[in-house]
Design a protein around this motif. Structure first.
Motif, PDB file in Angstrom:
ATOM      1  N   VAL A 130       0.837  -1.208   0.000  1.00 59.80           N
ATOM      2  CA  VAL A 130       0.000   0.000   0.000  1.00 59.80           C
ATOM      3  C   VAL A 130       0.869   1.254   0.000  1.00 59.80           C
ATOM      4  O   VAL A 130       0.662   2.165  -0.803  1.00 59.80           O
ATOM      5  CB  VAL A 130      -0.972   0.003   1.204  1.00 59.80           C
ATOM      6  CG1 VAL A 130      -1.679   1.343   1.334  1.00 59.80           C
ATOM      7  CG2 VAL A 130      -1.970  -1.127   1.080  1.00 59.80           C
ATOM      8  N   ARG A 131       1.852   1.298   0.890  1.00 57.46           N
ATOM      9  CA  ARG A 131       2.697   2.498   1.006  1.00 57.46           C
ATOM     10  C   ARG A 131       3.469   2.771  -0.280  1.00 57.46           C
ATOM     11  O   ARG A 131       3.757   3.919  -0.587  1.00 57.46           O
ATOM     12  CB  ARG A 131       3.678   2.340   2.163  1.00 57.46           C
ATOM     13  CG  ARG A 131       3.013   2.416   3.504  1.00 57.46           C
ATOM     14  CD  ARG A 131       3.975   2.169   4.627  1.00 57.46           C
ATOM     15  NE  ARG A 131       5.331   2.566   4.278  1.00 57.46           N
ATOM     16  CZ  ARG A 131       6.213   3.020   5.135  1.00 57.46           C
ATOM     17  NH1 ARG A 131       5.904   3.111   6.400  1.00 57.46           N
ATOM     18  NH2 ARG A 131       7.414   3.342   4.763  1.00 57.46           N
ATOM     19  N   SER A 132       3.798   1.740  -1.021  1.00 58.94           N
ATOM     20  CA  SER A 132       4.537   1.907  -2.269  1.00 58.94           C
ATOM     21  C   SER A 132       3.624   2.177  -3.455  1.00 58.94           C
ATOM     22  O   SER A 132       4.121   2.382  -4.567  1.00 58.94           O
ATOM     23  CB  SER A 132       5.354   0.639  -2.565  1.00 58.94           C
ATOM     24  OG  SER A 132       6.233   0.346  -1.522  1.00 58.94           O
ATOM     25  N   GLY A 133       2.317   2.110  -3.247  1.00 65.08           N
ATOM     26  CA  GLY A 133       1.388   2.300  -4.351  1.00 65.08           C
ATOM     27  C   GLY A 133       1.486   1.183  -5.373  1.00 65.08           C
ATOM     28  O   GLY A 133       1.359   1.411  -6.577  1.00 65.08           O
ATOM     29  N   GLU A 134       1.704  -0.040  -4.902  1.00 66.27           N
ATOM     30  CA  GLU A 134       1.968  -1.177  -5.791  1.00 66.27           C
ATOM     31  C   GLU A 134       0.872  -2.235  -5.745  1.00 66.27           C
ATOM     32  O   GLU A 134       1.139  -3.415  -5.946  1.00 66.27           O
ATOM     33  CB  GLU A 134       3.313  -1.812  -5.421  1.00 66.27           C
ATOM     34  CG  GLU A 134       4.506  -0.892  -5.561  1.00 66.27           C
ATOM     35  CD  GLU A 134       4.946  -0.689  -7.002  1.00 66.27           C
ATOM     36  OE1 GLU A 134       4.410  -1.375  -7.895  1.00 66.27           O
ATOM     37  OE2 GLU A 134       5.819   0.154  -7.227  1.00 66.27           O
ATOM     38  N   LEU A 135      -0.383  -1.838  -5.506  1.00 66.28           N
ATOM     39  CA  LEU A 135      -1.466  -2.818  -5.461  1.00 66.28           C
ATOM     40  C   LEU A 135      -1.598  -3.598  -6.756  1.00 66.28           C
ATOM     41  O   LEU A 135      -2.074  -4.740  -6.749  1.00 66.28           O
ATOM     42  CB  LEU A 135      -2.799  -2.143  -5.126  1.00 66.28           C
ATOM     43  CG  LEU A 135      -3.223  -2.195  -3.666  1.00 66.28           C
ATOM     44  CD1 LEU A 135      -2.254  -1.499  -2.757  1.00 66.28           C
ATOM     45  CD2 LEU A 135      -4.612  -1.681  -3.499  1.00 66.28           C
ATOM     46  N   ASP A 136      -1.147  -3.028  -7.860  1.00 63.19           N
ATOM     47  CA  ASP A 136      -1.246  -3.732  -9.142  1.00 63.19           C
ATOM     48  C   ASP A 136      -0.316  -4.937  -9.206  1.00 63.19           C
ATOM     49  O   ASP A 136      -0.397  -5.741 -10.131  1.00 63.19           O
ATOM     50  CB  ASP A 136      -0.985  -2.781 -10.311  1.00 63.19           C
ATOM     51  CG  ASP A 136       0.394  -2.146 -10.289  1.00 63.19           C
ATOM     52  OD1 ASP A 136       1.015  -2.067  -9.200  1.00 63.19           O
ATOM     53  OD2 ASP A 136       0.865  -1.730 -11.361  1.00 63.19           O
ATOM     54  N   ARG A 137       0.543  -5.121  -8.215  1.00 60.93           N
ATOM     55  CA  ARG A 137       1.393  -6.314  -8.162  1.00 60.93           C
ATOM     56  C   ARG A 137       0.654  -7.522  -7.578  1.00 60.93           C
ATOM     57  O   ARG A 137       1.138  -8.628  -7.632  1.00 60.93           O
ATOM     58  CB  ARG A 137       2.656  -6.030  -7.366  1.00 60.93           C
ATOM     59  CG  ARG A 137       3.585  -5.067  -8.092  1.00 60.93           C
ATOM     60  CD  ARG A 137       4.898  -4.947  -7.375  1.00 60.93           C
ATOM     61  NE  ARG A 137       5.805  -4.058  -8.048  1.00 60.93           N
ATOM     62  CZ  ARG A 137       6.645  -4.409  -9.026  1.00 60.93           C
ATOM     63  NH1 ARG A 137       6.673  -5.652  -9.459  1.00 60.93           N
ATOM     64  NH2 ARG A 137       7.451  -3.528  -9.556  1.00 60.93           N
ATOM     65  N   LEU A 138      -0.516  -7.292  -7.018  1.00 61.94           N
ATOM     66  CA  LEU A 138      -1.350  -8.368  -6.488  1.00 61.94           C
ATOM     67  C   LEU A 138      -2.334  -8.744  -7.577  1.00 61.94           C
ATOM     68  O   LEU A 138      -3.213  -7.968  -7.919  1.00 61.94           O
ATOM     69  CB  LEU A 138      -2.082  -7.907  -5.231  1.00 61.94           C
ATOM     70  CG  LEU A 138      -1.216  -7.382  -4.099  1.00 61.94           C
ATOM     71  CD1 LEU A 138      -2.084  -6.909  -2.951  1.00 61.94           C
ATOM     72  CD2 LEU A 138      -0.208  -8.413  -3.638  1.00 61.94           C
ATOM     73  N   LYS A 139      -2.195  -9.932  -8.127  1.00 66.51           N
ATOM     74  CA  LYS A 139      -2.974 -10.342  -9.294  1.00 66.51           C
ATOM     75  C   LYS A 139      -3.610 -11.702  -9.067  1.00 66.51           C
ATOM     76  O   LYS A 139      -3.298 -12.412  -8.118  1.00 66.51           O
ATOM     77  CB  LYS A 139      -2.059 -10.438 -10.525  1.00 66.51           C
ATOM     78  CG  LYS A 139      -1.308  -9.171 -10.846  1.00 66.51           C
ATOM     79  CD  LYS A 139      -0.362  -9.378 -12.012  1.00 66.51           C
ATOM     80  CE  LYS A 139       0.387  -8.086 -12.346  1.00 66.51           C
ATOM     81  NZ  LYS A 139       1.262  -8.269 -13.510  1.00 66.51           N
ATOM     82  N   GLU A 147      -7.863 -19.590 -10.515  1.00 64.67           N
ATOM     83  CA  GLU A 147      -8.138 -18.424  -9.673  1.00 64.67           C
ATOM     84  C   GLU A 147      -7.063 -18.230  -8.612  1.00 64.67           C
ATOM     85  O   GLU A 147      -7.269 -17.491  -7.647  1.00 64.67           O
ATOM     86  CB  GLU A 147      -9.508 -18.570  -9.003  1.00 64.67           C
ATOM     87  CG  GLU A 147     -10.670 -18.517  -9.965  1.00 64.67           C
ATOM     88  CD  GLU A 147     -10.785 -17.167 -10.658  1.00 64.67           C
ATOM     89  OE1 GLU A 147     -10.577 -16.129 -10.005  1.00 64.67           O
ATOM     90  OE2 GLU A 147     -11.054 -17.156 -11.873  1.00 64.67           O
ATOM     91  N   ASP A 148      -5.906 -18.902  -8.770  1.00 70.02           N
ATOM     92  CA  ASP A 148      -4.828 -18.727  -7.801  1.00 70.02           C
ATOM     93  C   ASP A 148      -4.340 -17.287  -7.817  1.00 70.02           C
ATOM     94  O   ASP A 148      -4.447 -16.594  -8.824  1.00 70.02           O
ATOM     95  CB  ASP A 148      -3.662 -19.668  -8.111  1.00 70.02           C
ATOM     96  CG  ASP A 148      -3.889 -21.082  -7.614  1.00 70.02           C
ATOM     97  OD1 ASP A 148      -4.939 -21.337  -6.989  1.00 70.02           O
ATOM     98  OD2 ASP A 148      -3.015 -21.937  -7.847  1.00 70.02           O
ATOM     99  N   VAL A 149      -3.791 -16.851  -6.692  1.00 69.10           N
ATOM    100  CA  VAL A 149      -3.283 -15.490  -6.603  1.00 69.10           C
ATOM    101  C   VAL A 149      -1.814 -15.459  -7.000  1.00 69.10           C
ATOM    102  O   VAL A 149      -1.103 -16.465  -6.917  1.00 69.10           O
ATOM    103  CB  VAL A 149      -3.490 -14.888  -5.198  1.00 69.10           C
ATOM    104  CG1 VAL A 149      -4.971 -14.789  -4.872  1.00 69.10           C
ATOM    105  CG2 VAL A 149      -2.730 -15.658  -4.141  1.00 69.10           C
ATOM    106  N   VAL A 150      -1.381 -14.274  -7.433  1.00 69.39           N
ATOM    107  CA  VAL A 150      -0.024 -14.073  -7.912  1.00 69.39           C
ATOM    108  C   VAL A 150       0.506 -12.791  -7.271  1.00 69.39           C
ATOM    109  O   VAL A 150      -0.212 -11.800  -7.188  1.00 69.39           O
ATOM    110  CB  VAL A 150      -0.009 -13.917  -9.454  1.00 69.39           C
ATOM    111  CG1 VAL A 150       1.375 -13.587  -9.969  1.00 69.39           C
ATOM    112  CG2 VAL A 150      -0.568 -15.165 -10.125  1.00 69.39           C
TER     113      VAL A 150
END
Length: 183
Positions: A130-139, A147-150
């Motif tokens: 969150v602090r890095s603004g990197e939510l797009d790395r959670l896929k 439907e596994d997470v990455v």
């Protein structure tokens, strides 16, 4: 890389735990026995107290749906859930150095219940996301039937598939499709 080593390890471990759940793409529960749990903990490098009993296995298995939801929350909801996890565990972050890992943060003692340590480690790692603004790395895995997470820790944010072999399967499928259409 954007994240510290301990954050990367915690994110990878959380994703691996989530992906043991049959609600993911595999349809197979790979965390059914105490031996499965022991292997998982060894593979993921979990330290601290392990009871190895059925209650601990049940508690860890029960974490999986809640951790999976973290991958699908918007930022505000993720922050709220992180704070709930930390408050429930009465987390008190401390800098520690053990087992040759170098300095890193633990927020609960190593004798705390395993499921609590796992939830807090995931929450602490999500703080960095969150602090890095990197939510797009959670896929979620890009394979149609998974439907596994990455956790995409690649420099160019190109990781699309889970650790379950979906990338290879999709590459073979694409190759066969090309072969069928090429003269």
């Amino acid at each position: 890389m954007t994240f510290a080593h301990d954050t990367q390890m915690a994110l990878a471990a959380a994703a691996a735990l989530v992906n043991t759940d049959p609600e993911g793409g595999s349809g197979e529960d790979t965390l059914q026995t105490r031996d499965d749990l022991a292997r998982f903990l060894d593979d993921q490098g979990w330290y601290g107290v392990r009871l190895g009993d059925a209650g601990e296995l049940d508690a860890v298995r029960a974490l999986r749906p809640g951790l999976r939801r973290l991958w699908h929350l918007d930022e505000a909801s993720l922050v709220a859930r992180i704070n709930e996890i930390l408050a429930e565990a009465r987390a008190l972050p401390q800098l520690v150095d053990h087992d040759g890992l170098g300095w890193h943060v633990h927020a609960v003692p190593q004798h705390a219940p395993l499921d609590q340590r796992m939830a807090v480690e995931a929450a602490m790692a999500m703080i960095d996301v969150v602090r890095s603004g990197e939510l797009d790395r959670l896929k979620t895995c890009a394979a149609d039937d998974c439907e596994d997470v990455v956790v995409d820790l690649s420099r160019n944010r190109s990781r699309r598939f889970c650790e379950g072999g979906c990338g290879n399967r999709e590459n073979v499928r694409a190759y066969r499709d090309r072969r069928r259409t090429d003269p």
